[in-house]
Structures are given as structure tokens and as C-alpha cells.
Design an enzyme around this catalytic site. Structure first.
Site, PDB file in Angstrom:
ATOM      1  N   GLU A 230      -3.396 -13.167 -36.743  1.00 49.47           N
ATOM      2  CA  GLU A 230      -4.617 -13.658 -36.091  1.00 49.47           C
ATOM      3  C   GLU A 230      -5.824 -12.768 -36.372  1.00 49.47           C
ATOM      4  O   GLU A 230      -6.704 -12.594 -35.544  1.00 49.47           O
ATOM      5  CB  GLU A 230      -4.419 -13.817 -34.582  1.00 49.47           C
ATOM      6  CG  GLU A 230      -3.369 -14.831 -34.192  1.00 49.47           C
ATOM      7  CD  GLU A 230      -3.621 -16.221 -34.755  1.00 49.47           C
ATOM      8  OE1 GLU A 230      -4.783 -16.536 -35.065  1.00 49.47           O
ATOM      9  OE2 GLU A 230      -2.652 -16.981 -34.901  1.00 49.47           O
ATOM     10  N   GLY A 231      -5.865 -12.217 -37.573  1.00 51.41           N
ATOM     11  CA  GLY A 231      -6.943 -11.311 -37.961  1.00 51.41           C
ATOM     12  C   GLY A 231      -6.530  -9.885 -37.693  1.00 51.41           C
ATOM     13  O   GLY A 231      -6.314  -9.499 -36.546  1.00 51.41           O
TER      14      GLY A 231
END
Length: 582
Positions: free
Chosen positions: A434-435
Site C-alpha cells: 500500500e505504498g
């Protein structure tokens, strides 16, 4: 093996005494019946299932792992039945809208349950977690027909969901995605391409899996501006809502990972699979970010859960483990100063991070449901600011505290019997998906500090300064907090100015800045916790809180100044160094 007991006393203290969760029922009309007693009662019920059914599957699931054979993924023994119990009990649908078979309860409650679930078994938590992410994406961008087809089944957990973003060679560079979507002429699209790192991409626990896929239309512009989103079910859905024929997609393998072994991480191939566009063409990146911002908060709660698991097991072990003699003559290793230093670091981090995470969840509820537009706007500022903090700080802390727990256990922590090394292995992925946390730091520096002419950070500084600081018992925390806040505020101004003239300097200091900001936030949290603890009649709990607050004030908060000094250090020569010379 590592054991877990839900910290219900601590959860209640944060929600009631520190954050006044009662304001949700008082101020947000949809939650008028979601009183503090109701929320904590539901948390207690969730804890029973989580502690007794899901937590015992954590270590066996790690040992057995998910397996793949000829396109079929098998999850570890007991996981499917536990998932069905969890879904049928209504825990997947807690905060989903009632019109799509949700219970309409606060997002905050769903996150409290998620923390407990992620402490007990973070690999298990990914199955309902990604389902919620898929639900949120369709809810935000889908037309009503799409919502009616998929949301009720996703809401209750009867079907599970995925997010199909990443492709080989295009990890964090989402704009490099090559998966194609070609119109079929009947409103559907033919999806061709491969995706990797797809959590819960294939399994047989439920009758259907709904994939939310990022793909590119033939006439779309290059990069992120040419991406669209599609819903692609594993099995096509008949007009009456029943499951139909198998769609043209398959799992061609699973990843063999460092941790979260019970979670299947799939390589998915779409071979002309039928999909339906969600939202407008070429607006896929906007659709994805609605979901990804909430997913980043979700991952932060995964980190918080692992922080709690590491902390409570390390403390329990240190109380029982006898080794030599401390200065006071006692043999339990918790009496040794260095062990106590480690345990207090774990407590101060976990308990301070819980306030930050829960407060962010409450701001999400306020953003969506408060009747006053100005209040909603301010709450959204807090959500925007806090999202990279919660995601990055809580997940870095999870890995660090997992390592610290191993250190507390000594050699026993390094072997698998105690299940402590699993915490470090399971937690590392949280810093990546998620980054990555480096991307979160750049999001904070490049976007959040710049939004609305710096309004987000200024609101934080003003909020901390507005906290009543006159209470003499917490003076030990007020002074270092104000000193740290001054350093952070001046560094924030420096960073905003430097980014305009020398973005490399801002980029080099971004991770240190995010940590400095998070520590200041935790200082603000510990100030509030110390003041709340002073009003308690439970003398033992009060003294433990105040001692931990003192430790944070004297041993952890001063790190902010050093981090701020690091951020301002010159980087020109470091960036000029030829890559070949590394």
C-alpha cells in the site's frame, strides 16, 4: 507460541477517557445509538471469537502456509471455517451502509476490531481486510447496478474481494501498468494481462471472489491519466444474483514469502476475462486512491496490532523469565534496567500509537457524517495529514518492536518454538505494501505539507498548543513537548521552502521528518493520556501510565531535535555521488 489477550482495559481508556468516543453518538446522527457502552460491548464480543478461534490458528498457519496446485489455492487447516464464523457473526459488515447489508456502525468500531484481529492473526485479517477495500472502492465509484450486484455479498463477507493493481516491472510506478481492457460491445470489457502480489487472489473459502482491476483502454493516454478501473468476478454473476460460469482468469502461482504465510499472495492472469468498468474511463487512479487511502489506514492498524502482540508477549516473558540477579536481588529479567528500557519503549510506542490510530478513525467518521460542513472539512484535513503517519509509523514500529521482543526473549526469541520471530517476519511486509513507508514520507512532505497553503500542519501545531498545559502533574511532559514542537514547526517551514528550490533535500529528509512528526504526535497523545490518568481512581493503572509517560518524555521525545537536525543537513555532495561509486 505467542499468545494474545485483547487489551480491553486499554481500549476503553483510549476511547472514553482520552478521545471521548461518546461524541460520535452525540454529534453524528447515524450513530445516535452507538454509545460508548455499545461500542465496548461489541468489542468484547469480537474479542471472544478472536482470542478463542482465530488467534490459535496464527502459528499453525505460519508453519503450513497457503499452497498452490494447478491453479487451486488451499489455505491452512481451520482458516476457512474460522473465516465463515467471523463473517457470519457480522464482523466484516460492521461499518458498511445498511442499504448494502451492512450494520451502519462507526468506522472507529471496525478499526478497534481490526486491531484485535491483526494482533491475533494478521495473515487471517487480510481476507476480510481486502474484502472491505474492494467494497469501499465500488461504493465510492460504482454505478447503482454494480453496487447492487456486488456490495451486499462483499459487505457480509459471503464473497471476498481483492485489489489488482501491481504488475511485473511496475511496482510502485502504477502508471506503467499494461493490462488491457477492450470493449465487447455489450457493456462489458475483455481484460487481458497479468497482476502480481494480489492478496487473496484465489482460494475456495467462499463461492466467489470479486477483483477490482486497474487496466488501460485502447485509446487512453499514457501514464496514470490513462488508467480505468473494472470489477472482474472469478465467477460471472447471473441476473438473479447467483454464481454463474467461471470467468477467464486464473491464479498461475503464489509467492513464497518471508511472513504472513497463511495469506495467499497470488500471481493472477486475466485471459480475456469479462469485466465491467467502475466509474468514468481514465479516472481509475482517482478511484484507486479513494480506496488506497483507507487501505493505508488499514495497514497502520495491522501494524498497531502487531505492536500490541509483541509488547504483551515481551512483558509476560520478562515477568516470568529468571536469569541471574538484578541489583535488587530479584531474578526475573524485568528487574534489569536494559530489559525495562526495552519494555517501556514498547509500551510507550504502542499505547501512544493507539491514540493516533483511533483518533484518525474517529476523524473518518466525522468526515463522512457530521452535519456541519466546516467540521467535516477540518476532520478531512486531519485524515489527510494522519494517513501517512498512521501507515508508516505504526508499521515501522511493528517491525522494530518485533525485533525488540526477540531481544527480550534472547536466544529463545530466535527459535520458532515461542512464535516471537514470526512477529518480525509478518510485520515487515506492512512497511512495504500500500505504498512503501518511504513513499508515505514523500506523500507527507510533497503533498500534505503543501495542501491548502500548509493548513494541515498548522492545524496540528495549533491543536497541540491549545491543549490545557497548566496541570502541574504533567509538567514533566509539557516542557519537552513544546521544545519538540518548536523544532518540528521550524523544520516544517524549512522543508516547504527547500522543496521548492531543492527537492532532493526534502526527499532525503522525508523519512526523518515523518518520524519526528509522529513522535510529536505521540507526545501530544501522552500529554492527554497523562492528564486522563490523573483523574482515575485505579492507582496502579494511573502510576503505570504516568511512569510510561515520563519515559516517553525523557527518552523518546528528545529524538525529535536530532531528527530535525538530520533533515537540514546538506545533501548536495551525497546526491552528486556517481552511482557507479557505491
Amino acid at each position: 507460541m505467542a499468545t494474545y489477550q485483547a487489551p480491553l482495559r486499554e481500549i476503553g481508556f483510549v476511547l472514553n477517557d482520552v478521545l471521548n468516543v461518546g461524541q460520535l453518538a452525540e454529534q453524528l446522527p447515524p450513530f445516535a445509538e452507538a454509545t460508548p457502552d455499545t461500542l465496548l460491548g461489541l468489542a468484547e464480543e469480537a474479542a471472544k471469537l478472536i482470542e478463542n478461534t482465530i488467534a490459535p490458528l496464527n502459528q499453525p498457519g505460519d508453519v503450513d502456509g497457503a499452497t498452490w496446485k494447478a491453479g487451486v489455492v488451499t489455505v491452512p487447516k481451520g482458516l476457512g471455517e474460522a473465516y465463515r464464523q467471523y463473517a457470519e457473526a457480522g464482523w466484516v459488515s460492521l461499518c458498511n451502509p445498511v442499504e448494502y447489508d451492512g450494520q451502519g456502525l462507526p468506522y472507529t468500531l471496525a478499526k478497534v476490531v481490526e486491531e484485535m484481529l491483526c494482533s491475533a492473526n494478521v495473515a487471517f485479517a487480510l481476507y476480510p481486510g481486502l474484502t472491505t477495500g474492494c467494497f469501499e472502492a465500488i461504493l465510492a465509484s460504482g454505478d447503482e447496478a454494480t453496487k447492487q450486484t456486488y456490495l451486499p455479498k462483499l459487505s457480509t463477507g459471503e464473497w471476498t474481494g481483492t485489489m489488482c493493481i501491481t504488475e511485473p516491472g511496475a511496482g510502485s510506478d502504477v502508471g506503467a501498468a499494461k493490462t488491457k481492457a477492450t470493449a465487447n460491445g455489450d457493456g462489458s470489457y475483455s481484460i487481458e494481462g497479468g497482476k502480481i502480489f494480489i492478496t487473496s487472489g484465489e482460494h475456495t473459502m467462499v463461492p466467489n471472489i470479486v477483483h477490482f482491476v486497474l487496466a488501460r483502454l485502447p485509446d487512453s493516454p499514457p501514464g496514470v491519466k490513462g488508467l480505468s478501473t473494472f470489477v472482474v468476478p472469478k465467477f460471472l454473476v447471473n441476473a438473479d444474483g447467483s454464481v454463474g460460469e467461471r470467468n477467464q482468469l486464473e491464479c498461475v502461482g503464489i509467492e513464497h514469502k518471508m511472513g504472513i504465510h497463511a495469506s495467499c499472495t497470488c500471481q493472477m492472469q486475466f485471459n480475456g476475462a469479462k469485466g465491467w468498468i467502475v466509474g468514468k474511463p481514465n479516472e481509475g487512479i482517482q478511484n484507486m486512491f479513494v480506496m488506497m487511502n483507507l487501505a493505508r489506514i488499514m495497514v497502520g492498524f495491522q501494524g498497531l496490532g502487531q505492536c500490541e502482540l509483541a509488547t504483551q508477549n515481551a512483558i509476560a516473558y520478562a515477568k516470568d523469565r529468571r536469569q541471574g540477579r538484578a541489583q535488587n536481588g530479584k531474578a526475573e529479567i524485568i528487574e534489569f534496567p536494559d530489559v525495562r528500557r526495552m519494555l517501556l519503549t514498547m509500551k510507550a510506542t504502542t499505547e501512544g500509537a493507539r491514540v493516533m490510530a483511533y483518533e484518525t478513525a474517529m476523524y473518518v467518521d466525522i468526515t463522512h457524517h457530521h452535519p456541519d460542513a466546516a467540521v467535516r472539512e477540518e476532520a478531512q484535513d486531519w485524515v489527510d495529514l494522519n494517513t501517512p503517519l498512521v501507515k508508516s509509523f505504526c508499521t515501522d514500529a511493528a517491525f522494530d518492536l518485533g525485533s525488540t521482543a526477540i531481544q527480550v526473549y534472547g536466544g529463545h526469541g530466535f527459535v520458532r518454538d515461542h512464535g516471537i520471530e514470526q512477529i518480525a517476519r509478518d510485520s515487515k511486509i506492512l512497511c512495504l505494501y500500500e505504498g512503501t513507508n518511504g513513499i508515505q514520507a514523500m506523500d507527507l512532505v510533497r503533498r500534505k505539507l503543501m495542501m491548502h497553503d500548509g493548513r494541515l500542519a498548522q492545524r496540528f501545531f495549533a491543536k497541540v498548543r491549545s491543549e490545557n498545559q497548566s496541570d502541574a502533574p504533567v509538567g514533566f511532559l509539557v516542557r519537552p513537548l513544546m521544545k519538540a514542537l518548536e523544532a518540528l514547526e521550524s523544520t516544517t517551514t524549512w522543508l516547504r521552502d527547500s522543496y521548492k528550490s531543492n527537492p532532493d533535500a526534502a526527499g532525503f529528509g522525508a523519512v526523518d521528518y515523518l518520524k519526528a512528526f509522529s513522535l510529536c504526535y505521540l507526545g501530544y497523545n501522552w500529554l492527554r493520556m497523562a492528564k486522563a490518568a490523573n483523574n482515575l481512581s485505579d492507582e496502579s493503572y494511573k502510576q503505570t501510565k504516568l511512569a510510561t509517560a515520563e519515559f516517553f518524555a525523557s527518552r523518546m521525545l528528545p529524538q525529535v531535535q536530532t531528527l530535525c537536525d538530520n533533515i537540514k543537513a546538506p545533501v548536495e555532495n551525497l546526491m552528486k555521488l556517481d552511482a557507479a561509486n557505491f
